[in-house]
Design an enzyme around this catalytic site. Structure first.
Site, PDB file in Angstrom:
ATOM      1  N   GLY A  80       3.639  -1.376   4.244  1.00 39.00           N
ATOM      2  CA  GLY A  80       2.727  -2.320   4.872  1.00 39.00           C
ATOM      3  C   GLY A  80       2.953  -3.768   4.531  1.00 39.00           C
ATOM      4  N   GLY A  81       4.163  -4.153   4.111  1.00 40.14           N
ATOM      5  CA  GLY A  81       4.384  -5.530   3.694  1.00 40.14           C
ATOM      6  C   GLY A  81       4.094  -6.540   4.780  1.00 40.14           C
TER       7      GLY A  81
ATOM      8  CE  LYS B 246       0.815   1.347   4.447  1.00 42.23           C
ATOM      9  NZ  LYS B 246       1.495   2.599   4.850  1.00 42.23           N
TER      10      LYS B 246
ATOM     11  CG  ASP C 167      -0.601  -0.959   8.517  1.00 47.07           C
ATOM     12  OD1 ASP C 167      -0.440  -1.895   9.306  1.00 47.07           O
ATOM     13  OD2 ASP C 167       0.314  -0.498   7.802  1.00 47.07           O
TER      14      ASP C 167
END
Length: 274
Positions: free
Chosen positions: A96-97, A8, A132
Site C-alpha cells: 500500500g505504499g 500495511k 485501500d
C-alpha cells in the site's frame, strides 16, 4: 511540513464476489507496519512533485500524491506547493505504499492549510483515490469489506512481535492477480481468525492470491517457506504481492537471500500511525 506515510500488511485476504462494476468484494484485516516514506509539502510559486525513485520518470499527474492535491484543489483554494516524496516502502509489493502516500497527502494538506476536514470526510475523499486509501487516513488495525473501503476498527495488537518483510525483484500485476481468482466465501472470516492466538493462524488465515501467484512465481512461495523454516509464527504474502512477511517472537536469524531481494526487519510497537 512533514509526515511519514506508513505501509500495511493484509492479515487474511479473501475475494468473496465479483461486482457488477467489474471490481471484486473482499474481506481482509489491514494492519499498519513501521515501514515509512517521507512526505514534505511547502508553499511555492508552482506545484511540482519531487520524488527519489523511478516514479520521478512518470507523469506526476498520475501519482496519487498529486491526485490528492488536485482532488482537494477542486473544493478549496489551495496555493501552489512543492511536494517532496522520499520513497522507502517497497513498490509493487502489496504493502500500500502509493495508497498511503495519497492518503497522507490529504492528511497533511488538511493540517497545513487548516481545511478542518473530519476523518469521515477525509476517508470519503481518499476512496476517490483508491480502494485501500481510506485505511491510511487513520492507519489503525481495521477489518475491511467491499473493495477495501468499508472499514471497521478491530482490537488487534501485535506489539512486541518482529515483522520481517522480504521483497523479491518481481512485479505482480494486480489486474493479472484478480483475473486468476475464483471468488468464494471462506470457511471462517479473517476478522474472527485474527482474534485467536497467532499460533493458530497458519492453518486457517489465508491470502486467496497465493495459490495462483505462487504457481507463477515459485520464488515467492519459497520465501514464505523459508520464513516458516526460520521460526515465523505466521507468514503470508501481503495483498497481491510480491512481498512476503513473517511475524516472529524475538529477533530471528534469517536465511541469506539474494542481493536483489530487499529485506526489512522491525519490531512492532504501536497500532496507530495517526
Amino acid at each position: 511540513m512533514k509526515i511519514n506515510p506508513c505501509a500495511k500488511i493484509n492479515l487474511g485476504l479473501n475475494i468473496v464476489g465479483k461486482r457488477p462494476d467489474g471490481y471484486h468484494n473482499l474481506q481482509t484485516v489491514f494492519y499498519p507496519v513501521p515501514l515509512f516514506d517521507t512526505l514534505e509539502i511547502v508553499e511555492a510559486d508552482e506545484t511540482r512533485l519531487f520524488v527519489n525513485s523511478s516514479l520521478a520518470d512518470e507523469d506526476p499527474e498520475r501519482n496519487l500524491v498529486v491526485r490528492a492535491y488536485r482532488l482537494l484543489e477542486k473544493s478549496f483554494q489551495l496555493p501552489p506547493v512543492h511536494i517532496h516524496l522520499q520513497k522507502s516502502i517497497p513498490m509493487q509489493a502489496g504493502m500500500g505504499g502509493g495508497s498511503s502516500d495519497g492518503a497522507f497527502t490529504l492528511r497533511l494538506l488538511n493540517d497545513l492549510f487548516h481545511l478542518q476536514l473530519s476523518t469521515p470526510q477525509l476517508q470519503q475523499m481518499a476512496a476517490g483515490l483508491g480502494a485501500d486509501c481510506p485505511f491510511f487516513i487513520e492507519a489503525t488495525p481495521a477489518y475491511a469489506e467491499g473493495i477495501g473501503e468499508q472499514l471497521s476498527p478491530i482490537a488487534l495488537d501485535l506489539s512486541g512481535l518482529t515483522i520481517v518483510v522480504v521483497k523479491p525483484p518481481i512485479a505482480v500485476s494486480t489486474r493479472e492477480a484478480f483475473a486468476l481468482i475464483h471468488p468464494q466465501l471462506p470457511a471462517r472470516n479473517c476478522r474472527d481468525i485474527v482474534m485467536q492466538p497467532i499460533a493458530t493462524w497458519r492453518e486457517s488465515l489465508a491470502n486467496d492470491f497465493e495459490q495462483s501467484i505462487f504457481a507463477q512465481y515459485p520464488e515467492i512461495a519459497a520465501i514464505k517457506h523459508s520464513l516458516y523454516d526460520h521460526g515465523a509464527l505466521y507468514a503470508a504474502m501481503s495483498g497481491s504481492g510480491s512481498s512476503v512477511f513473517g511475524l516472529f517472537d524475538g529477533r530471528p536469524q534469517l536465511p541469506h537471500y539474494p542481493d536483489s531481494y530487499a529485506v526489512y526487519a522491525q519490531q512492532l510497537q504501536v497500532t496507530s500511525y495517526k
